[in-house]
Structure formats: C-alpha cells, structure tokens
Design a protein around this motif. Structure first.
Motif, PDB file in Angstrom:
ATOM      1  N   UNK A  94       0.835  -1.206   0.000  1.00 55.41           N
ATOM      2  CA  UNK A  94       0.000   0.000   0.000  1.00 55.41           C
ATOM      3  C   UNK A  94       0.863   1.247   0.000  1.00 55.41           C
ATOM      4  N   UNK A  95       1.887   1.253   0.857  1.00 48.72           N
ATOM      5  CA  UNK A  95       2.751   2.439   0.984  1.00 48.72           C
ATOM      6  C   UNK A  95       3.483   2.744  -0.316  1.00 48.72           C
ATOM      7  N   UNK A  96       3.848   1.704  -1.068  1.00 49.31           N
ATOM      8  CA  UNK A  96       4.608   1.897  -2.297  1.00 49.31           C
ATOM      9  C   UNK A  96       3.751   2.378  -3.463  1.00 49.31           C
ATOM     10  N   UNK A  97       2.426   2.185  -3.360  1.00 46.60           N
ATOM     11  CA  UNK A  97       1.565   2.460  -4.506  1.00 46.60           C
ATOM     12  C   UNK A  97       0.596   3.611  -4.316  1.00 46.60           C
ATOM     13  N   UNK A  98       0.660   4.283  -3.165  1.00 44.46           N
ATOM     14  CA  UNK A  98      -0.178   5.466  -2.952  1.00 44.46           C
ATOM     15  C   UNK A  98       0.692   6.604  -2.451  1.00 44.46           C
ATOM     16  N   UNK A  99       0.178   7.816  -2.548  1.00 45.51           N
ATOM     17  CA  UNK A  99       0.917   8.989  -2.095  1.00 45.51           C
ATOM     18  C   UNK A  99       1.199   8.902  -0.602  1.00 45.51           C
ATOM     19  N   UNK A 100       2.245   9.566  -0.156  1.00 45.19           N
ATOM     20  CA  UNK A 100       2.735   9.439   1.224  1.00 45.19           C
ATOM     21  C   UNK A 100       1.639   9.647   2.254  1.00 45.19           C
ATOM     22  N   UNK A 101       0.916  10.728   2.145  1.00 44.07           N
ATOM     23  CA  UNK A 101      -0.077  11.042   3.166  1.00 44.07           C
ATOM     24  C   UNK A 101      -1.459  10.474   2.847  1.00 44.07           C
ATOM     25  N   UNK A 285      -3.670  11.047   7.777  1.00 41.29           N
ATOM     26  CA  UNK A 285      -3.530  11.408   6.366  1.00 41.29           C
ATOM     27  C   UNK A 285      -4.068  12.803   6.084  1.00 41.29           C
ATOM     28  N   UNK A 286      -5.207  13.141   6.679  1.00 40.69           N
ATOM     29  CA  UNK A 286      -5.825  14.444   6.423  1.00 40.69           C
ATOM     30  C   UNK A 286      -4.946  15.583   6.920  1.00 40.69           C
TER      31      UNK A 286
END
Length: 556
Positions: A94-101, A285-286
C-alpha cells in the motif's frame, strides 16, 4: 523493472498466504471427520434426589483431547505464519503504490477490516460458549449445551473461514503487479527527504540468511524502532487480552448469560476497535502529519483513553445474594459452603453450574442445592417446585395451580449501568485504536524503503512476544485471582471458576489496562525524544514535513 519483480513476488505471497490461511482453518475442523458418535452427552436433570447414581473417577480420554490439540495447534500455527505476509507485505505494498499522506487511509481501512474479522469471530462463536446445563458430573461432558447438536456443528465455523479465505484467491491472483501511477509515485518518494539512522542510511540488503540476520540485528538495536514496537505491543496486549476477558467480565458483572456476554463483547469490539483504526488513519492522512506529529498524536490519544479507563472502575454492580457464597441459607449454613442442612441429603455436585433464582431473590448454584424436588417446562423458562431451601418470598402459581419456588434465570440485579459501561469501554477502544496506524506509519518513515518490510517484521516479532502472547494469560490470571468459588468434582480435580468477586475483578481489569496504556505513553514519549535528539544532531538531512507528491496520470 526491479520494482515490478518485487510487486510480482508480493502478489504471489498474498495468494499463497490466503491459501494457507484456508488450509489452517480446515485443519482445525479436521478432527470432526474421525469423531465417534458415542461421545455425545446424556442429559440428566440435576434436582434433589436422595438416590442418585454417581459414577466413580474415570480417567480422561487423553487421545481424544490430544487429537484436537494437535490439529488446532497445527492449524493455528499455519495461519499465524501465513498471516504475517498479509500484515507486513500488504502494508508496504500500500505504501509503495499510494501517495505518502494517503497511506494512512488505506492502512486504516486494512486494520479496520482486521478488527471487524476479529470481532465477528466472537459473535459467530458465541453459541458455542454455553455453560453446561441439565447434567451432572456423572455424565459425559463432551457437549456444552445439553445436546449433541454442538458436537456436529462446531466445525462449520472453521470450514466457513476456510471457504472465505479460498474465495479471495481469484481476485488476489488477478491483482495488477503495478498499480496505475505507481511508477511516478515511487520516483517522487525517492526524492523525498527523511531522517534515517546513520547505520541504515546506506545499508545494502543481501539475499542470504547471513545478510538477513545482520540487518535484523541492526534494526533490533534501533531504539526508536524498538520503542514504537513496544508501544504497539502494549496496545495489542490490552485489545487482545481484554477481548479474551471481556465476556467473562460482562457475564459476572452485569449478570448476563455466556452467549449474550460473548455477543455483546464482539459487538463492542467490532465498532470500537475498527472505528478507532480507521479514524486514526484518516486523521493522520488528512492532517499530513510528520513523524513528530504522529508520535504526539499517539501520546495524546493514549492519555484520553487512560482517563476514560479510570471512569470504568465506577461502573459496576453490587453483588447479588448467592446461597453459600455471601448468604448463609438464612443462618442454617456457612459462607463458602454450598451444602446446608436443607440440601445435604440431595447429593449435589458443584461440577455443573446451572444457577436458578428463588422467589426469595436469592440465587442458588443449581436446583439441587436449592433442594428442589421436581421441575416443569410449561413456558420457555423452566420452573422448580418443593425447594426445601427456599422458605420466603412472594408465592406465585403456575398454569396448573402449583406454587413456583424458583426459575431457571439470573436474579434481577437491579443494576442499570450496562449501557454506561458499554459507552466507556467503546470510547476507550476507539481512542486506543487511534494509535495503531500512526505507529505503523512512523515505523515506515524512520527506515529506508528497502528495509520497511523487515522493520514491520521486527515490530510484529516484538508485538507477538510482549503483546498478543502474554495478553490473554495476564488477563486470565487476573480473573483467576478474583475467583471465589471453583468447580471441584468427586475425583478432586479443580475445574473452571464459577463465581467471581465483582469488585476485585473490576479493579484488576482496569488496573492492568491502565498499566498497559501508561507503558504506551512512556515508550512513545521515549521514542519521540530519541527521534528529536537524533534529528537535531543530524547535519545531513533536516527534519521536514513531507507533502503529497503531485502525481500525473500516466498515458496508456
């Protein structure tokens, strides 16, 4: 190309893990295939009779018990090994395929579903935790609800879990190895600047066992990582341990039946834990929190849950009058002894807890200890008559004109604090769940990309050793410490605890949870100041808040 191969391996691990989880569930149900029908239970009414056949001491069927033990241990071990790739590689995928936040939202959803599954296990398994009724110690006690139905349906839960796990094989195997836009996201993340330990910054990870052990040892010596892992362990110690003990607490504190207490515990765990994990990820994230902000968030929510825990000690019910425990049969018996002159000829057994409520508003361990001579089942609740130990109270007649002395039910505790307790424990679980996702996000940011899976692996090793393994045992011991009456059969064997000291149980339950939350705050505070000091001492990379990389849509 290397990233694509890595993702292909991760997807392969996901499929293999799903298959092995289903196989582990099937192993747990396998003993049913060779089960003999003569293990069924013979129901005998436990009422007062001067002539009662009581069998002598019989050796337990060790092979029968060990068969279950071996298969369930093997199945649970397989599920534990297979589940780790989903927890660890799934989070890094998940971390590798979505934006950091945006990672926090997706990890929060994953953790939320994990808690829902855990809580659903309690709700689905609740019918299997009925206290044995209508039987004596002379009967075969392989059943738990007075019939053979349980014996032939318990395995369906495991089989259903296996089928659900195997149904995910097709969608997981069709999962894309490279998510749309992931190439640009990974490239942008490589340009982001984070603080890493100097030992980890330029560390090259090999594929041999020797290299793996060397990197694992370096990670184990990282104080920030270990402190955060211990924080996660203490959180799970409370959640897993309290989940094991909560049904017993509800049953004895608020006079609920075992199935009702288990279902209520599951219904509290599902929305409480799941909502906390989900909201924790969304908030992180927000607000686009940095590592320092994430650790401050963990400390703040832990303090709030600590305050809520203190209020739980105030929400408890006064103990009911229980013949032989805190009531002495109107002066004819002794406290701590269920036998009194009014029932000494009944040859009662304390091996089976089948409590009834007399018309005198006193609870009795069983119809036999109340001296009841016979029973009727005219309505949904069985009624008892001619009870020699019940002499006072309002006299009512049944449909046939016979006077009822007792009913098969719990006495009314006249305690209406259960909704308040549920509100406090639910709020505590929500704020406890807030810290789960921020801890995982912080761990992934304090180590390089190539070490994130291994760092999460270290975290789960610490979590299992100090959290989920000792958690149920610690809460179980607290329950045993508050026990005031335990089953001892004719052979002298000590069985389960039937009656607990409610006040001591409440203080032990809250005390252990309070200590664990306090440890979470201490470990997180230690990690925060260590991280802050090391960042200030670092001259290579400044500590900055990482913004979401702007990802353009890839052209097909």
């Amino acid at each position: 190309m290397e990233g694509r191969e890595t993702n292909e391996k991760k997807v392969t691990w996901f499929v293999a893990s799903s298959f092995l989880i289903g196989l582990g569930s099937l192993l747990c149900a396998l003993p049913f295939i060779n089960e003999e029908k003569n293990k069924s239970k013979v129901g005998i009414e436990d009422i007062c009779t001067e002539i009662k056949v009581v069998s002598g001491c019989q050796s337990s069927d060790a092979s029968f018990q060990s068969k279950y033990l071996y298969f369930i241990t093997l199945g649970q071990t397989m599920q534990g090994i297979a589940g780790m790739p989903l927890y660890i590689l799934g989070t890094t995928f998940i971390d590798e395929n979505v934006a950091t936040h945006s990672t926090g939202i997706y990890v929060g959803i994953a953790e939320c579903m994990s808690m829902i599954g855990y809580g659903m296990g309690y709700v689905i398994g609740a019918p299997l935790v009925k206290v044995p009724e209508n039987s004596t110690s002379a009967t075969n006690t392989t059943g738990t609800n007075g019939s053979t139905e349980w014996l032939w349906t318990w395995w369906i839960r495991f089989l259903s879990a296996a089928l659900v796990a195997w149904f995910t094989l097709i969608p997981l195997s069709c999962f894309p190895h490279n998510m749309p836009g992931s190439t640009r996201i990974k490239a942008a993340k490589r340009k982001q600047r984070h603080w890493f330990d100097s030992k980890l910054k330029d560390l090259q990870v090999g594929t041999s066992i020797k290299d793996l052990c060397a990197v694992f040892w370096i990670l184990m010596k990282n104080p920030v990582l270990i402190c955060l892992s211990l924080s996660k362990a203490t959180e799970y110690l409370v959640i897993i341990g309290a989940a094991e003990f909560l049904p017993i607490y509800l049953e004895n504190q608020f006079m609920l039946t075992p199935p009702a207490a288990t279902i209520l515990a599951g219904l509290v765990l599902i929305p409480g834990g799941a909502l906390g994990q989900l909201l924790g990820g969304i908030i992180a994230s927000t607000l686009e929190m940095s590592c320092k902000a994430l650790m401050r968030f963990i400390m703040a929510t832990s303090v709030i849950s600590l305050i809520l825990l203190m209020f739980i000690t105030l929400v408890r019910c006064n103990p009911l009058q229980f013949a032989g425990i805190n009531e002495d049969y109107d002066g004819e018996g002794q406290l701590g002894n269920l036998t009194a002159p009014c029932n000494e000829k009944c040859r009662c057994s304390s091996s089976v807890y089948s409590s009834i409520c007399g018309r005198d508003d006193i609870e009795y361990f069983s119809p036999c200890f109340a001296g009841c001579m016979y029973s009727k089942a005219l309505t949904r609740k069985k009624t008892y008559y001619n009870c020699s130990c019940i002499k006072e109270g309002l006299i009512t007649a049944d449909e046939e004109g016979d006077f009822i002395d007792a009913r098969r039910e719990k006495c009314d505790a006249k305690c209406y604090k259960l909704p308040l307790f549920v509100a406090f424990i639910f709020s505590t679980l929500v704020f406890s769940g807030f810290s789960g996702v921020p801890i995982a996000l912080t761990i992934m940011r304090i180590v390089p990309v190539q070490l994130r899976s291994l760092a999460l692996g270290v975290c789960y090793v610490v979590l299992r050793i100090f959290g989920t393994i000792p958690g149920p045992s610690i809460f179980k011991m607290s329950g045993e410490n508050s026990c005031i009456f335990r089953d001892v059969n004719e052979c002298g064997y000590t069985g389960r605890c039937w009656i607990y000291n409610k006040t001591r149980m409440a203080y032990l339950f809250v005390g252990i949870s309070f200590l664990c939350k306090l440890c979470t705050i201490i470990f997180t505070t230690t990690a925060f100041f260590m991280y802050k000091r090391q960042v200030n001492e670092s001259t290579d990379i400044p500590n900055i808040t990482v913004k979401n990389p702007k990802v353009k849509k890839e052209r097909n």
